[in-house]
Design a protein around this motif. Structure first.
Motif, PDB file in Angstrom:
ATOM      1  N   THR A 133      -6.893 -30.122 -23.081  1.00 31.71           N
ATOM      2  CA  THR A 133      -7.128 -30.185 -21.641  1.00 31.71           C
ATOM      3  C   THR A 133      -6.440 -29.028 -20.933  1.00 31.71           C
ATOM      4  O   THR A 133      -7.022 -28.396 -20.037  1.00 31.71           O
ATOM      5  CB  THR A 133      -6.622 -31.534 -21.082  1.00 31.71           C
ATOM      6  OG1 THR A 133      -7.320 -32.588 -21.757  1.00 31.71           O
ATOM      7  CG2 THR A 133      -6.850 -31.643 -19.591  1.00 31.71           C
ATOM      8  N   GLU A 134      -5.215 -28.728 -21.325  1.00 31.80           N
ATOM      9  CA  GLU A 134      -4.492 -27.601 -20.724  1.00 31.80           C
ATOM     10  C   GLU A 134      -5.206 -26.282 -20.995  1.00 31.80           C
ATOM     11  O   GLU A 134      -5.302 -25.420 -20.117  1.00 31.80           O
ATOM     12  CB  GLU A 134      -3.056 -27.544 -21.241  1.00 31.80           C
ATOM     13  CG  GLU A 134      -2.172 -28.657 -20.723  1.00 31.80           C
ATOM     14  CD  GLU A 134      -2.021 -28.643 -19.215  1.00 31.80           C
ATOM     15  OE1 GLU A 134      -1.944 -27.550 -18.621  1.00 31.80           O
ATOM     16  OE2 GLU A 134      -1.985 -29.738 -18.629  1.00 31.80           O
ATOM     17  N   VAL A 174      -8.633 -21.738 -19.085  1.00 29.75           N
ATOM     18  CA  VAL A 174      -9.889 -20.986 -19.166  1.00 29.75           C
ATOM     19  C   VAL A 174     -10.641 -21.093 -17.842  1.00 29.75           C
ATOM     20  O   VAL A 174     -11.159 -20.095 -17.322  1.00 29.75           O
ATOM     21  CB  VAL A 174     -10.759 -21.483 -20.345  1.00 29.75           C
ATOM     22  CG1 VAL A 174     -12.162 -20.883 -20.281  1.00 29.75           C
ATOM     23  CG2 VAL A 174     -10.101 -21.150 -21.664  1.00 29.75           C
ATOM     24  N   THR A 175     -10.683 -22.297 -17.285  1.00 31.79           N
ATOM     25  CA  THR A 175     -11.365 -22.510 -16.007  1.00 31.79           C
ATOM     26  C   THR A 175     -10.729 -21.666 -14.917  1.00 31.79           C
ATOM     27  O   THR A 175     -11.431 -21.019 -14.124  1.00 31.79           O
ATOM     28  CB  THR A 175     -11.327 -24.008 -15.620  1.00 31.79           C
ATOM     29  OG1 THR A 175     -11.987 -24.753 -16.649  1.00 31.79           O
ATOM     30  CG2 THR A 175     -12.017 -24.252 -14.297  1.00 31.79           C
ATOM     31  N   GLN A 176      -9.403 -21.650 -14.856  1.00 29.55           N
ATOM     32  CA  GLN A 176      -8.706 -20.854 -13.844  1.00 29.55           C
ATOM     33  C   GLN A 176      -8.976 -19.359 -14.052  1.00 29.55           C
ATOM     34  O   GLN A 176      -9.194 -18.621 -13.099  1.00 29.55           O
ATOM     35  CB  GLN A 176      -7.200 -21.119 -13.861  1.00 29.55           C
ATOM     36  CG  GLN A 176      -6.459 -20.467 -12.722  1.00 29.55           C
ATOM     37  CD  GLN A 176      -6.972 -20.900 -11.357  1.00 29.55           C
ATOM     38  OE1 GLN A 176      -7.086 -22.087 -11.086  1.00 29.55           O
ATOM     39  NE2 GLN A 176      -7.284 -19.948 -10.500  1.00 29.55           N
ATOM     40  N   LEU A 226     -11.676 -18.050 -15.348  1.00 35.58           N
ATOM     41  CA  LEU A 226     -13.041 -17.790 -14.884  1.00 35.58           C
ATOM     42  C   LEU A 226     -13.108 -17.731 -13.364  1.00 35.58           C
ATOM     43  O   LEU A 226     -13.799 -16.879 -12.803  1.00 35.58           O
ATOM     44  CB  LEU A 226     -13.993 -18.864 -15.408  1.00 35.58           C
ATOM     45  CG  LEU A 226     -14.283 -18.828 -16.904  1.00 35.58           C
ATOM     46  CD1 LEU A 226     -15.053 -20.072 -17.332  1.00 35.58           C
ATOM     47  CD2 LEU A 226     -15.038 -17.571 -17.287  1.00 35.58           C
ATOM     48  N   LYS A 227     -12.380 -18.633 -12.707  1.00 30.27           N
ATOM     49  CA  LYS A 227     -12.351 -18.616 -11.238  1.00 30.27           C
ATOM     50  C   LYS A 227     -11.748 -17.311 -10.737  1.00 30.27           C
ATOM     51  O   LYS A 227     -12.242 -16.714  -9.776  1.00 30.27           O
ATOM     52  CB  LYS A 227     -11.539 -19.802 -10.707  1.00 30.27           C
ATOM     53  CG  LYS A 227     -12.246 -21.116 -10.810  1.00 30.27           C
ATOM     54  CD  LYS A 227     -11.362 -22.246 -10.287  1.00 30.27           C
ATOM     55  CE  LYS A 227     -12.028 -23.590 -10.426  1.00 30.27           C
ATOM     56  NZ  LYS A 227     -11.147 -24.695  -9.977  1.00 30.27           N
ATOM     57  N   ASP A 228     -10.661 -16.860 -11.378  1.00 33.62           N
ATOM     58  CA  ASP A 228     -10.019 -15.610 -10.976  1.00 33.62           C
ATOM     59  C   ASP A 228     -10.956 -14.422 -11.173  1.00 33.62           C
ATOM     60  O   ASP A 228     -11.049 -13.553 -10.305  1.00 33.62           O
ATOM     61  CB  ASP A 228      -8.718 -15.395 -11.763  1.00 33.62           C
ATOM     62  CG  ASP A 228      -7.633 -16.402 -11.418  1.00 33.62           C
ATOM     63  OD1 ASP A 228      -7.765 -17.123 -10.396  1.00 33.62           O
ATOM     64  OD2 ASP A 228      -6.646 -16.494 -12.182  1.00 33.62           O
ATOM     65  N   HIS A 234     -14.214 -14.500 -11.201  1.00 30.73           N
ATOM     66  CA  HIS A 234     -15.280 -14.617 -10.211  1.00 30.73           C
ATOM     67  C   HIS A 234     -14.799 -14.127  -8.846  1.00 30.73           C
ATOM     68  O   HIS A 234     -15.515 -13.390  -8.154  1.00 30.73           O
ATOM     69  CB  HIS A 234     -15.763 -16.061 -10.118  1.00 30.73           C
ATOM     70  CG  HIS A 234     -16.851 -16.269  -9.113  1.00 30.73           C
ATOM     71  ND1 HIS A 234     -18.122 -15.772  -9.278  1.00 30.73           N
ATOM     72  CD2 HIS A 234     -16.853 -16.894  -7.917  1.00 30.73           C
ATOM     73  CE1 HIS A 234     -18.855 -16.090  -8.237  1.00 30.73           C
ATOM     74  NE2 HIS A 234     -18.118 -16.775  -7.386  1.00 30.73           N
ATOM     75  N   ILE A 249      -8.438 -25.875 -21.517  1.00 30.66           N
ATOM     76  CA  ILE A 249      -9.636 -25.852 -20.680  1.00 30.66           C
ATOM     77  C   ILE A 249      -9.271 -25.497 -19.246  1.00 30.66           C
ATOM     78  O   ILE A 249      -9.961 -24.709 -18.592  1.00 30.66           O
ATOM     79  CB  ILE A 249     -10.385 -27.198 -20.761  1.00 30.66           C
ATOM     80  CG1 ILE A 249     -11.001 -27.352 -22.144  1.00 30.66           C
ATOM     81  CG2 ILE A 249     -11.450 -27.308 -19.672  1.00 30.66           C
ATOM     82  CD1 ILE A 249     -11.534 -28.730 -22.447  1.00 30.66           C
ATOM     83  N   ASP A 250      -8.166 -26.057 -18.747  1.00 27.79           N
ATOM     84  CA  ASP A 250      -7.707 -25.730 -17.394  1.00 27.79           C
ATOM     85  C   ASP A 250      -7.401 -24.239 -17.259  1.00 27.79           C
ATOM     86  O   ASP A 250      -7.750 -23.611 -16.255  1.00 27.79           O
ATOM     87  CB  ASP A 250      -6.468 -26.539 -17.020  1.00 27.79           C
ATOM     88  CG  ASP A 250      -6.770 -28.006 -16.754  1.00 27.79           C
ATOM     89  OD1 ASP A 250      -7.948 -28.360 -16.577  1.00 27.79           O
ATOM     90  OD2 ASP A 250      -5.800 -28.802 -16.731  1.00 27.79           O
TER      91      ASP A 250
END
Length: 74
Positions: free
Chosen positions: A37-38, A43-45, A47-49, A51, A40-41
């Motif tokens: 979970t950490e 990686v998600t952050q 990707l947001k950065d 973007h 994934i968090d």
């Protein structure tokens, strides 16, 4: 295997190896799930950065283009 060449099969092999290694080192299933979970968090952050950076760069380019066009008219 190089990170850039990691395909679906390679990803599955890496994940299975990591899971076996963690379980073999005494990590519980819940601990491994928490780690996942950490990851994934993170990686998600990331990707947001990326973007947000791309959007800011596009906005800056558009502003520069508009300024150049305005100077050309004057």
């Amino acid at each position: 295997m190089l990170p850039g060449t990691l395909d679906n099969k390679g990803t599955k092999i890496l994940a299975k190896s990591l899971f076996k290694e963690l379980r073999g080192s005494g990590y519980s299933t819940n601990q491994i799930l928490s780690l996942s979970t950490e990851l994934i968090d993170l990686v998600t952050q990331g990707l947001k950065d990326e973007h947000a950076q791309a959007a800011a760069a596009a906005q800056a380019t558009a502003a520069n283009d508009a300024a150049s066009a305005a100077r050309a008219v004057v």
